[in-house]
Design a protein around this motif. Structure first.
Motif, mmCIF file in Angstrom:
data_model
loop_
_atom_site.group_PDB
_atom_site.id
_atom_site.type_symbol
_atom_site.label_atom_id
_atom_site.label_comp_id
_atom_site.label_asym_id
_atom_site.label_seq_id
_atom_site.Cartn_x
_atom_site.Cartn_y
_atom_site.Cartn_z
ATOM 1 N N GLN A 45 0.826 -1.200 0.000
ATOM 2 C CA GLN A 45 0.000 0.000 0.000
ATOM 3 C C GLN A 45 0.859 1.249 0.000
ATOM 4 O O GLN A 45 1.885 1.326 0.675
ATOM 5 N N ALA A 46 0.452 2.237 -0.767
ATOM 6 C CA ALA A 46 1.094 3.548 -0.739
ATOM 7 C C ALA A 46 0.450 4.359 0.373
ATOM 8 O O ALA A 46 -0.777 4.481 0.421
ATOM 9 N N VAL A 47 1.259 4.882 1.282
ATOM 10 C CA VAL A 47 0.728 5.647 2.409
ATOM 11 C C VAL A 47 1.597 6.874 2.661
ATOM 12 O O VAL A 47 2.765 6.912 2.271
ATOM 13 N N PRO A 48 1.053 7.885 3.332
ATOM 14 C CA PRO A 48 1.855 9.047 3.741
ATOM 15 C C PRO A 48 2.993 8.621 4.679
ATOM 16 O O PRO A 48 2.915 7.586 5.353
ATOM 17 N N ASP A 49 4.039 9.439 4.737
ATOM 18 C CA ASP A 49 5.258 9.092 5.485
ATOM 19 C C ASP A 49 4.999 8.676 6.924
ATOM 20 O O ASP A 49 5.594 7.723 7.416
ATOM 21 N N ARG A 50 4.134 9.380 7.620
ATOM 22 C CA ARG A 50 3.933 9.129 9.050
ATOM 23 C C ARG A 50 3.391 7.723 9.308
ATOM 24 O O ARG A 50 3.542 7.183 10.402
ATOM 25 N N LEU A 51 2.778 7.125 8.296
ATOM 26 C CA LEU A 51 2.121 5.833 8.473
ATOM 27 C C LEU A 51 2.882 4.671 7.846
ATOM 28 O O LEU A 51 2.355 3.569 7.731
ATOM 29 N N TYR A 78 -4.478 3.154 -2.698
ATOM 30 C CA TYR A 78 -3.573 2.973 -3.837
ATOM 31 C C TYR A 78 -2.507 1.946 -3.475
ATOM 32 O O TYR A 78 -1.941 1.992 -2.385
ATOM 33 N N PHE A 79 -2.241 1.019 -4.401
ATOM 34 C CA PHE A 79 -1.301 -0.066 -4.144
ATOM 35 C C PHE A 79 -0.308 -0.218 -5.295
ATOM 36 O O PHE A 79 -0.614 0.095 -6.446
ATOM 37 N N TYR A 80 0.874 -0.741 -4.943
ATOM 38 C CA TYR A 80 1.871 -1.131 -5.932
ATOM 39 C C TYR A 80 1.949 -2.651 -5.962
ATOM 40 O O TYR A 80 1.870 -3.309 -4.928
ATOM 41 N N GLY A 90 1.122 0.700 -10.330
ATOM 42 C CA GLY A 90 0.227 0.986 -9.221
ATOM 43 C C GLY A 90 -1.214 1.033 -9.685
ATOM 44 O O GLY A 90 -1.503 1.264 -10.859
ATOM 45 N N VAL A 91 -2.138 0.819 -8.753
ATOM 46 C CA VAL A 91 -3.546 0.802 -9.101
ATOM 47 C C VAL A 91 -4.379 1.213 -7.888
ATOM 48 O O VAL A 91 -4.038 0.905 -6.753
ATOM 49 N N PHE A 92 -5.450 1.961 -8.131
ATOM 50 C CA PHE A 92 -6.428 2.271 -7.099
ATOM 51 C C PHE A 92 -7.385 1.096 -6.967
ATOM 52 O O PHE A 92 -7.877 0.575 -7.974
ATOM 53 N N LEU A 93 -7.643 0.669 -5.743
ATOM 54 C CA LEU A 93 -8.582 -0.411 -5.493
ATOM 55 C C LEU A 93 -9.675 0.083 -4.555
ATOM 56 O O LEU A 93 -9.389 0.785 -3.584
ATOM 57 N N ASP A 94 -10.914 -0.299 -4.864
ATOM 58 C CA ASP A 94 -12.056 0.123 -4.062
ATOM 59 C C ASP A 94 -12.438 -0.946 -3.046
ATOM 60 O O ASP A 94 -12.133 -2.125 -3.222
ATOM 61 N N ARG A 113 -16.069 -4.080 -10.439
ATOM 62 C CA ARG A 113 -17.011 -3.558 -9.456
ATOM 63 C C ARG A 113 -16.402 -2.335 -8.781
ATOM 64 O O ARG A 113 -15.217 -2.298 -8.506
ATOM 65 N N ASN A 114 -17.246 -1.311 -8.566
ATOM 66 C CA ASN A 114 -16.743 -0.080 -7.939
ATOM 67 C C ASN A 114 -15.508 0.434 -8.674
ATOM 68 O O ASN A 114 -14.517 0.790 -8.065
ATOM 69 N N ARG A 115 -15.582 0.461 -9.975
ATOM 70 C CA ARG A 115 -14.390 0.739 -10.772
ATOM 71 C C ARG A 115 -14.029 2.224 -10.840
ATOM 72 O O ARG A 115 -13.020 2.580 -11.450
ATOM 73 N N ILE A 116 -14.798 3.076 -10.197
ATOM 74 C CA ILE A 116 -14.633 4.509 -10.392
ATOM 75 C C ILE A 116 -13.256 5.026 -9.956
ATOM 76 O O ILE A 116 -12.688 5.897 -10.595
ATOM 77 N N SER A 117 -12.673 4.499 -8.875
ATOM 78 C CA SER A 117 -11.408 5.037 -8.364
ATOM 79 C C SER A 117 -10.281 4.909 -9.375
ATOM 80 O O SER A 117 -9.619 5.891 -9.722
ATOM 81 N N ASN A 118 -10.045 3.694 -9.875
ATOM 82 C CA ASN A 118 -8.941 3.521 -10.807
ATOM 83 C C ASN A 118 -9.229 4.184 -12.146
ATOM 84 O O ASN A 118 -8.341 4.760 -12.771
ATOM 85 N N ASP A 119 -10.493 4.135 -12.583
ATOM 86 C CA ASP A 119 -10.855 4.821 -13.828
ATOM 87 C C ASP A 119 -10.598 6.320 -13.705
ATOM 88 O O ASP A 119 -10.083 6.955 -14.630
ATOM 89 N N ASP A 120 -10.965 6.888 -12.549
ATOM 90 C CA ASP A 120 -10.724 8.315 -12.329
ATOM 91 C C ASP A 120 -9.232 8.622 -12.325
ATOM 92 O O ASP A 120 -8.791 9.643 -12.872
ATOM 93 N N TYR A 121 -8.458 7.754 -11.677
ATOM 94 C CA TYR A 121 -7.016 8.010 -11.580
ATOM 95 C C TYR A 121 -6.359 7.930 -12.958
ATOM 96 O O TYR A 121 -5.508 8.755 -13.300
ATOM 97 N N VAL A 122 -6.766 6.953 -13.764
ATOM 98 C CA VAL A 122 -6.242 6.839 -15.132
ATOM 99 C C VAL A 122 -6.624 8.073 -15.941
ATOM 100 O O VAL A 122 -5.805 8.626 -16.679
ATOM 101 N N LEU A 123 -7.866 8.521 -15.795
ATOM 102 C CA LEU A 123 -8.319 9.711 -16.507
ATOM 103 C C LEU A 123 -7.561 10.944 -16.050
ATOM 104 O O LEU A 123 -7.176 11.793 -16.875
ATOM 105 N N TYR A 124 -7.345 11.051 -14.730
ATOM 106 C CA TYR A 124 -6.595 12.190 -14.192
ATOM 107 C C TYR A 124 -5.188 12.234 -14.782
ATOM 108 O O TYR A 124 -4.711 13.292 -15.210
#
Length: 381
Positions: A45-51, A78-80, A90-94, A113-124
């Motif tokens: 998992q990709a996480v902020p530094d503190r975590l 978000y995961f690698y 990397g890919v966003f998983l819902d 299913r719930n594909r919006i996160s990764n689709d949005d990230y690819v579009l972004y």
């Protein structure tokens, strides 16, 4: 009996949302047509530094060109992925079931299913493809600058030109990234990727702008790791926030707690004995401190040193007569993570109530900046 059944049913209905939340997870079912059975696949998992000490890592083996991961989660993350020693992206998983196929890269990943996160990230990423080029240009110019500055024959003018070119590329990249994130969030406030892309701009965007954009994002999209850490940064490290408390030992092994210094203005200074710019800044701090120390001001130095003797030697040589603490874990110092220090020297100016009032004050400007505050507290007393 009827009342007992009714009571049990009522308790179940009350607890059901809690139980449902606790059981939420991301399920990843993957297909890898080119992989042999027994091939190891890893997810991180990709996480902020503190975590980083709490991030999710897992591995399994591919069987029949398939693999599966089940990961507890309360929002899209978000995961690698890595197959053997090869990073595949990397890919966003819902939350829910995600079906991902890995052909040559995760650019061909998809979710059933719930594909919006990764689709949005690819579009972004696709919409802001220029950002990749700008980032690449900055990093290349940085490499050229570092290589030249470490060379045997360094011309001052040439070095200055390379540094200027590098800085201009950095500013252009960060400005474009900031504009891209702002435009995306304003147009798509409900996008589940918003907290991550906004978080990534925290260090390059005015705090008021960050708070404004964070308020645009609906609460329903503030359930993942990035949302929670975004809130931590805003509530704990922005101007006006109460500085996170901590305690570490000084050179004598005595615990020094930040909150014990309430009632004074405190410069929380992050440095290290091996850090050349820090040692140069110490000269200015040592010059300013005698003028301020008896007027409601002190300094708490947090060292990112690894070696005790080197730390003590630096304190003695630089004549640092204020509070100095360290856990001697270098960059793994938890206070460094808690305050999101990515480079040193760095500092926070904290008022007598424990509120952050300024950040990264140049050491040679400390006296001029702190003087009005000190006059205010002395006039009250």
């Amino acid at each position: 009996m009827y009342h007992q059944v009714l009571r049990i049913s009522f308790i179940f209905l009350v607890l059901m949302p809690v139980l449902t939340w606790a059981q939420e997870k991301i399920q990843l079912i993957g297909s890898v047509p080119f992989a042999k059975d027994g091939t190891k696949i890893m997810i991180q998992q990709a996480v902020p530094d503190r975590l980083k000490s709490t991030l999710t890592k897992d591995s399994t083996v591919i069987k029949g060109n398939q693999f599966r991961f089940d990961i507890p989660a309360s929002g899209p993350e978000y995961f690698y992925l890595r197959i053997d020693k090869r990073n595949v992206g990397g890919v966003f998983l819902d939350v829910g079931t995600n079906h991902v196929m890995i052909a040559d890269s995760l650019s061909k990943a998809f979710s059933t299913r719930n594909r919006i996160s990764n689709d949005d990230y690819v579009l972004y990423k696709k919409t802001n493809r220029l950002l990749t080029d700008l980032e690449g240009s900055y990093r290349m110019k940085r490499i050229y600058y570092m290589q030249y500055s470490n060379g045997e024959h360094v011309d001052a003018d040439t070095l200055s030109q390379k540094e200027k070119s590098m800085e201009e590329a950095f500013v252009k990249w960060r400005r474009s990234a900031r504009e891209a994130v702002t435009d995306w969030i304003r147009k798509r406030p409900g996008s589940p990727i918003n907290t991550k892309i906004l978080y990534e701009q925290l260090d390059f965007m005015p705090e008021e702008e960050v708070k404004e954009l964070a308020n645009i994002i609906p609460d329903s999209q503030k359930t993942n790791t990035w949302a929670k850490e975004l809130k931590y940064r805003i509530d704990s490290l922005f101007i006006g926030s109460t500085a996170p408390d901590f305690s570490q030992k000084d050179t004598e092994g005595v615990d020094i707690k930040l909150s014990d210094l309430r009632g004074k203005y405190v410069l929380l200074d992050f440095w290290a004995g091996w850090c050349v710019p820090c040692r140069k800044a110490n000269v200015d701090l040592v010059s300013a401190f005698p003028k301020l120390k008896d007027r409601g001001f002190t300094i708490l130095g947090v060292s990112l040193d690894n070696e005790r003797q080197s730390w003590i030697n630096a304190i003695k040589k630089d004549q640092l007569t204020w509070f100095n603490v360290s856990d001697l874990k270098g960059w793994d110092n938890p206070v460094r993570y808690g305050y999101y220090i990515s480079s040193i020297p760095a500092n926070y100016l904290i008022d007598p109530e424990g509120k952050i009032i300024a950040k990264n004050i140049p050491a040679n400007e400390l006296t001029n900046i702190i003087e009005p505050y000190i006059q205010k507290i002395n006039s009250v007393n």
